[in-house]
Design a protein around this motif. Sequence first.
Motif, PDB file in Angstrom:
ATOM      1  N   PRO A 174       0.808  -1.383  -0.042  1.00 41.65           N
ATOM      2  CA  PRO A 174       0.133   0.016  -0.086  1.00 41.65           C
ATOM      3  C   PRO A 174       0.908   1.426   0.038  1.00 41.65           C
ATOM      4  O   PRO A 174       0.251   2.297  -0.470  1.00 41.65           O
ATOM      5  CB  PRO A 174      -0.739   0.115   1.344  1.00 41.65           C
ATOM      6  CG  PRO A 174      -1.002  -1.513   1.588  1.00 41.65           C
ATOM      7  CD  PRO A 174       0.286  -2.016   1.032  1.00 41.65           C
ATOM      8  N   ASP A 175       2.001   1.271   0.392  1.00 40.39           N
ATOM      9  CA  ASP A 175       2.743   2.485   0.645  1.00 40.39           C
ATOM     10  C   ASP A 175       3.926   2.585  -0.597  1.00 40.39           C
ATOM     11  O   ASP A 175       4.697   3.409  -0.698  1.00 40.39           O
ATOM     12  CB  ASP A 175       3.881   2.573   1.930  1.00 40.39           C
ATOM     13  CG  ASP A 175       4.756   1.432   1.924  1.00 40.39           C
ATOM     14  OD1 ASP A 175       4.697   0.615   1.008  1.00 40.39           O
ATOM     15  OD2 ASP A 175       5.442   1.594   3.221  1.00 40.39           O
ATOM     16  N   GLY A 176       3.793   1.617  -1.677  1.00 38.10           N
ATOM     17  CA  GLY A 176       4.404   1.897  -2.931  1.00 38.10           C
ATOM     18  C   GLY A 176       5.559   0.862  -2.943  1.00 38.10           C
ATOM     19  O   GLY A 176       6.388   1.260  -3.889  1.00 38.10           O
ATOM     20  N   SER A 223     -12.156  11.674  -1.624  1.00 42.06           N
ATOM     21  CA  SER A 223     -11.523  10.186  -0.939  1.00 42.06           C
ATOM     22  C   SER A 223     -12.955   9.671  -0.937  1.00 42.06           C
ATOM     23  O   SER A 223     -14.000   9.939  -0.660  1.00 42.06           O
ATOM     24  CB  SER A 223     -11.085  10.442   0.443  1.00 42.06           C
ATOM     25  OG  SER A 223     -11.946  10.942   1.262  1.00 42.06           O
ATOM     26  N   LYS A 224     -12.935   8.169  -1.426  1.00 43.03           N
ATOM     27  CA  LYS A 224     -14.059   7.528  -1.535  1.00 43.03           C
ATOM     28  C   LYS A 224     -14.384   7.177   0.069  1.00 43.03           C
ATOM     29  O   LYS A 224     -13.597   6.922   0.958  1.00 43.03           O
ATOM     30  CB  LYS A 224     -13.432   5.960  -2.014  1.00 43.03           C
ATOM     31  CG  LYS A 224     -14.536   5.091  -2.036  1.00 43.03           C
ATOM     32  CD  LYS A 224     -15.588   5.288  -3.047  1.00 43.03           C
ATOM     33  CE  LYS A 224     -16.553   4.179  -3.250  1.00 43.03           C
ATOM     34  NZ  LYS A 224     -17.900   4.595  -4.027  1.00 43.03           N
ATOM     35  N   GLY A 225     -15.761   7.532   0.136  1.00 49.63           N
ATOM     36  CA  GLY A 225     -16.397   7.471   1.642  1.00 49.63           C
ATOM     37  C   GLY A 225     -16.467   8.618   2.304  1.00 49.63           C
ATOM     38  O   GLY A 225     -17.207   8.833   3.314  1.00 49.63           O
ATOM     39  N   GLU A 226     -15.996   9.604   1.761  1.00 55.14           N
ATOM     40  CA  GLU A 226     -16.027  10.836   2.444  1.00 55.14           C
ATOM     41  C   GLU A 226     -17.531  11.333   2.814  1.00 55.14           C
ATOM     42  O   GLU A 226     -17.749  12.193   3.788  1.00 55.14           O
ATOM     43  CB  GLU A 226     -15.427  12.030   1.800  1.00 55.14           C
ATOM     44  CG  GLU A 226     -15.901  12.580   0.345  1.00 55.14           C
ATOM     45  CD  GLU A 226     -15.087  13.489  -0.475  1.00 55.14           C
ATOM     46  OE1 GLU A 226     -13.749  13.645  -0.081  1.00 55.14           O
ATOM     47  OE2 GLU A 226     -15.611  13.965  -1.428  1.00 55.14           O
ATOM     48  N   THR A 227     -18.406  10.962   1.652  1.00 60.16           N
ATOM     49  CA  THR A 227     -19.842  11.324   2.024  1.00 60.16           C
ATOM     50  C   THR A 227     -20.555  10.259   2.570  1.00 60.16           C
ATOM     51  O   THR A 227     -21.280  10.292   3.700  1.00 60.16           O
ATOM     52  CB  THR A 227     -20.427  11.588   0.705  1.00 60.16           C
ATOM     53  OG1 THR A 227     -19.809  12.553   0.129  1.00 60.16           O
ATOM     54  CG2 THR A 227     -22.141  11.895   0.959  1.00 60.16           C
ATOM     55  N   VAL A 231      -6.671   0.194   1.033  1.00 57.18           N
ATOM     56  CA  VAL A 231      -5.927  -0.511  -0.146  1.00 57.18           C
ATOM     57  C   VAL A 231      -4.979  -1.883   0.686  1.00 57.18           C
ATOM     58  O   VAL A 231      -4.364  -1.618   1.688  1.00 57.18           O
ATOM     59  CB  VAL A 231      -4.513   0.431  -0.458  1.00 57.18           C
ATOM     60  CG1 VAL A 231      -3.718  -0.223  -1.210  1.00 57.18           C
ATOM     61  CG2 VAL A 231      -5.373   1.755  -1.108  1.00 57.18           C
ATOM     62  N   VAL A 232      -5.161  -2.740   0.068  1.00 57.19           N
ATOM     63  CA  VAL A 232      -4.306  -3.958   0.501  1.00 57.19           C
ATOM     64  C   VAL A 232      -3.201  -4.352  -0.070  1.00 57.19           C
ATOM     65  O   VAL A 232      -2.208  -4.557   0.260  1.00 57.19           O
ATOM     66  CB  VAL A 232      -5.547  -5.417   0.173  1.00 57.19           C
ATOM     67  CG1 VAL A 232      -4.518  -6.493   0.741  1.00 57.19           C
ATOM     68  CG2 VAL A 232      -6.507  -5.413   1.193  1.00 57.19           C
ATOM     69  N   LEU A 238      -1.336   6.498  -1.298  1.00 56.81           N
ATOM     70  CA  LEU A 238      -0.050   5.832  -0.823  1.00 56.81           C
ATOM     71  C   LEU A 238       0.037   6.041   0.590  1.00 56.81           C
ATOM     72  O   LEU A 238       0.539   5.315   1.610  1.00 56.81           O
ATOM     73  CB  LEU A 238       1.028   6.067  -1.525  1.00 56.81           C
ATOM     74  CG  LEU A 238       0.933   5.726  -2.824  1.00 56.81           C
ATOM     75  CD1 LEU A 238       2.339   5.692  -3.708  1.00 56.81           C
ATOM     76  CD2 LEU A 238       0.622   4.264  -3.319  1.00 56.81           C
ATOM     77  N   GLN A 239      -0.161   7.624   1.136  1.00 59.91           N
ATOM     78  CA  GLN A 239       0.340   8.089   2.470  1.00 59.91           C
ATOM     79  C   GLN A 239      -0.782   7.435   3.353  1.00 59.91           C
ATOM     80  O   GLN A 239      -0.655   7.335   4.410  1.00 59.91           O
ATOM     81  CB  GLN A 239       0.187   9.580   2.368  1.00 59.91           C
ATOM     82  CG  GLN A 239       1.479  10.270   2.077  1.00 59.91           C
ATOM     83  CD  GLN A 239       1.432  11.582   1.698  1.00 59.91           C
ATOM     84  OE1 GLN A 239       0.573  12.406   1.946  1.00 59.91           O
ATOM     85  NE2 GLN A 239       2.085  12.012   0.690  1.00 59.91           N
ATOM     86  N   THR A 240      -2.226   7.307   2.880  1.00 62.40           N
ATOM     87  CA  THR A 240      -3.332   6.922   3.904  1.00 62.40           C
ATOM     88  C   THR A 240      -3.731   5.596   3.879  1.00 62.40           C
ATOM     89  O   THR A 240      -4.294   5.106   4.681  1.00 62.40           O
ATOM     90  CB  THR A 240      -4.335   7.835   3.710  1.00 62.40           C
ATOM     91  OG1 THR A 240      -4.898   7.722   2.376  1.00 62.40           O
ATOM     92  CG2 THR A 240      -4.017   9.456   3.940  1.00 62.40           C
ATOM     93  N   ALA A 241      -3.286   4.852   2.605  1.00 61.52           N
ATOM     94  CA  ALA A 241      -3.641   3.667   2.373  1.00 61.52           C
ATOM     95  C   ALA A 241      -5.370   3.417   2.382  1.00 61.52           C
ATOM     96  O   ALA A 241      -6.039   2.419   2.447  1.00 61.52           O
ATOM     97  CB  ALA A 241      -3.550   2.478   3.262  1.00 61.52           C
TER      98      ALA A 241
END
Lengths: 125, 125
Positions: free
Chosen positions: A104-106, B56-60, B67-68, B39-42
Motif C-alpha cells: 500500500p505504501d508503494g 476520497s472514497k467514503g467522504e460522504t 488498500v491491500v 499511498l500515504q493513507t492507504a
Amino acid sequence: MPPLKYGPDGLIPAIVQDAASKRVLMMAWMNETSLQMTLQTARMHYWSRSRKQLWSKGETSGHVQRVVRFAIDCDADTLLFEVEQTGGACHTGYASCFFQTFTPDGTALAINEAKVFDPETKYAR
Amino acid sequence: MPPLKYGPDGLIPAIVQDAASKRVLMMAWMNETSLQMTLQTARMHYWSRSRKQLWSKGETSGHVQRVVRFAIDCDADTLLFEVEQTGGACHTGYASCFFQTFTPDGTALAINEAKVFDPETKYAR
C-alpha cells in the motif's frame, strides 16, 4: 444496451478479467466499431491509440480472448469484460499486464510467477 | 515505483477490485496528488473529472476503501488496486458499479443481487 458515454476522443475504457479466476488481465480502449466487432464475434477487439487502428487481441500472438459476459458500469462510461484467455494477455509473456505489485505504501514486491509464453519467439518478425 | 504515464489531462485510470472476492468494484481517475494521498493513507483518493476536485472514497457515504495492495501495468499507464470495501462501492447502492451484465452479443441479463445499502438515506442532504 444503454447508450454509452464515449470520451471526447470517441473511446471508452475496457477492463478485461479472466472469467474463471477473476484476475484482471489488462485494460485497453474501444471505439464504437471495436465494440461492435467484439459483440459480433465474441472476440475482444480494441482501438490502438498509438497506432490509431482497430486491432483484435491475438491477431499477432494467437492469444485471443473469448467473451463470456460483460458489464457496463453505473455511469455507462466503463466496460468490464469477462473472457477466456488463450495463452497470456500481456505482450511481456505474463498472464496479466498487472504482474508488478506493490505494498500500500508503494514498495515493489517480487514478481511471484513465471511467464506463460516467450515474447521473443511469439512476436519475432 | 516506476514513473507513471499520466494522460494529457494529467490523469491515470485506477481499477478497483475487492481483495477477497476479486470482484471489480469500480474504475475512477487519479492525478498525482490523489495517488500520493492514497499511498500515504492507504485509503483510496481520486480526481473527479466532473467536479474538478480531489475526493476520497467514503467522504460522504462512509464507504471507504482500504488498500491491500496495488499493481502497475506493463505500460505504466493503468493502476489496479485491491481493496477492502466498507459498505458498497457504487453510489446506486450496489456492491459494484458493474452490476448490469450482458451476454456476449449484448443482451441484458437480469440483475441477480440486492443493493447493499439504500442510496436515498445514505446520500440525502
